[in-house]
Design an enzyme around this catalytic site. Structure first.
Site, mmCIF file in Angstrom:
data_model
loop_
_atom_site.group_PDB
_atom_site.id
_atom_site.type_symbol
_atom_site.label_atom_id
_atom_site.label_comp_id
_atom_site.label_asym_id
_atom_site.label_seq_id
_atom_site.Cartn_x
_atom_site.Cartn_y
_atom_site.Cartn_z
ATOM 1 N N ALA A 14 -9.279 12.243 -0.775
ATOM 2 C CA ALA A 14 -10.280 12.218 -1.866
ATOM 3 C C ALA A 14 -10.332 13.518 -2.642
ATOM 4 C CB ALA A 14 -11.646 11.887 -1.284
ATOM 5 N N GLY A 17 -6.662 13.212 -7.666
ATOM 6 C CA GLY A 17 -6.029 11.983 -8.139
ATOM 7 C C GLY A 17 -6.835 10.705 -7.917
ATOM 8 N N ASN A 91 -5.986 5.957 1.115
ATOM 9 C CA ASN A 91 -5.321 6.436 -0.099
ATOM 10 C C ASN A 91 -4.423 7.639 0.170
ATOM 11 O OD1 ASN A 91 -5.204 7.182 -3.136
ATOM 12 N ND2 ASN A 91 -6.217 8.955 -2.205
ATOM 13 N N TYR A 157 10.545 7.032 0.823
ATOM 14 C CA TYR A 157 9.220 6.799 0.219
ATOM 15 C C TYR A 157 8.996 5.292 0.051
ATOM 16 C CZ TYR A 157 5.212 6.719 -2.902
ATOM 17 O OH TYR A 157 3.978 6.444 -3.452
ATOM 18 N N LYS A 161 6.081 2.692 1.689
ATOM 19 C CA LYS A 161 5.174 1.845 0.908
ATOM 20 C C LYS A 161 5.439 0.356 1.179
ATOM 21 C CE LYS A 161 2.551 5.007 -0.894
ATOM 22 N NZ LYS A 161 1.104 5.046 -0.605
ATOM 23 N N GLY A 188 2.081 1.454 -10.401
ATOM 24 C CA GLY A 188 3.266 2.133 -10.935
ATOM 25 C C GLY A 188 2.881 3.566 -11.247
ATOM 26 N N LEU A 189 3.410 4.097 -12.335
ATOM 27 C CA LEU A 189 3.208 5.527 -12.633
ATOM 28 C C LEU A 189 1.745 5.863 -12.953
ATOM 29 C CD1 LEU A 189 6.367 5.936 -14.864
ATOM 30 C CD2 LEU A 189 5.900 7.314 -12.820
ATOM 31 N N VAL A 190 1.194 6.759 -12.166
ATOM 32 C CA VAL A 190 -0.176 7.237 -12.369
ATOM 33 C C VAL A 190 -0.108 8.754 -12.508
ATOM 34 C CG1 VAL A 190 -2.544 7.189 -11.502
ATOM 35 C CG2 VAL A 190 -0.920 5.435 -10.732
#
Ligand code: NDP
Ligand code: 8X3
Length: 256
Positions: A14, A17, A91, A157, A161, A188-190
């Site tokens: 936390a 991001g 997360n 990676y 996932k 996807g891309l963040v």
């Protein structure tokens, strides 16, 4: 809709991001927050901000999810008011490097596996039994499009996932017949610190990941996590894949 007012929401990772954005979304719903990460100072800043902006009740735990001992200690005796966790957002996670397996760095693999897979397992193992006993709980895992399709040089990676996807489905099966809900969000891309961490602080290389396209933000993902958590009790969103409009697959990105 399920109300999370005064319910305890635990979020790992936390301090930045997506995790920090999720904390803000649940704070606005009046939830009590149990926020975890390794960087105590960053976590405290996130918490202070939520207290000031939303009057949130927040308890912070300095936690390295890779350490089974650390996780077991943290969740054996959390303060009384934070014991009955209604929502767990798994997360905490990261990528390290981008290379073929034959050139891979073993320490990077271990860090990804220990965080993204074993860390998620340790935390879930500590919190799920209590949810089952109390007949209340929702586990929301943050997966990735990397857990839906493998991409070149993403090997380990992607494997971690894919494991998050498999564990989500597995936990859903294991809790069938209970009121526990289980979900995975696969973004996807963040635009977060993710790529800077992946490239070991190389900001220029990290920024190139989002160059010429409009990425998602942590707030975009938190909005969806909040949506999933507040569906009526009989509704379980199992798997939600979300990409920027400029992206059609892990490496298929439209750049202007
Ligand atoms: P950030 O780097 O901004 O956030 C990662 C968070 O995870 C930080 O709060 C970090 O806190 C925490 N974390 C990392 N390792 C540990 C650990 N060992 N113990 C506890 N906390 C840890 O990246 P994002 O917000 O983007 O990443 C969040 C999740 O989203 C990850 O699981 C990532 O794989 C996933 N994801 C990200 C995407 C993106 O493009 N950004 C896309 C798809 C999925 P601290 O360092 O303080 O411990
Ligand atoms: C992060 C998304 O595709 O950059 O999980 O690896 S990707």
């Amino acid at each position: 809709m399920v109300s999370l007012k005064n319910k305890v929401v635990c979020i790992t990772g936390a301090s930045s991001g997506i995790g920090a954005s999720c904390a803000a979304v649940f704070a606005q719903m009046g939830a009590r927050l149990l926020l975890c990460a390794r960087r105590t100072d960053r976590l405290a800043r996130v918490a202070d901000d939520l207290v000031k902006k939303y009057g949130a009740e927040v308890h912070c735990i300095t936690l390295d999810v890779r350490s089974r001992k650390n996780v077991e200690q943290a969740f054996t005796e959390p303060p009384e008011a934070w014991r009955n966790i209604s929502v767990l957002v798994n997360n905490a996670g990261l990528a390290r490097g981008l290379s073929t397996l034959q050139d891979g760095v073993v320490e990077d693999w271990e860090e990804m596996i220990d965080t993204n897979v074993k860390g998620l397992l340790y935390v879930t193992r500590m919190l799920l039994p209590g949810m089952i006993t109390r007949s209340e709980g929702h586990i929301i895992n943050i997966g990735s499009v990397a857990g839906v399709s493998v991409y070149a040089k993403g090997n380990v990676y992607c494997a971690t996932k894919f494991a998050v996807q498999a564990l989500t489905e597995g936990i859903k099966m294991d809790t069938l017949g209970t009121p526990i809900r289980v979900s995975v969000v696969a973004p996807g891309l963040v635009d977060t610190e993710f790529s800077t961490v992946r490239f070991h602080g190389d900001k220029e290389r990290a920024d190139a990941s989002y160059k010429g396209m409009t990425p998602l933000t942590g707030d975009d993902i938190a909005d969806l996590v909040g949506f999933i958590a507040t569906r009526p009790q009989h509704v379980n969103i199992l798997n939600l894949v979300v990409m920027p409009t400029d992206q059609s697959g892990p490496t298929l990105v439209h750049r202007r």
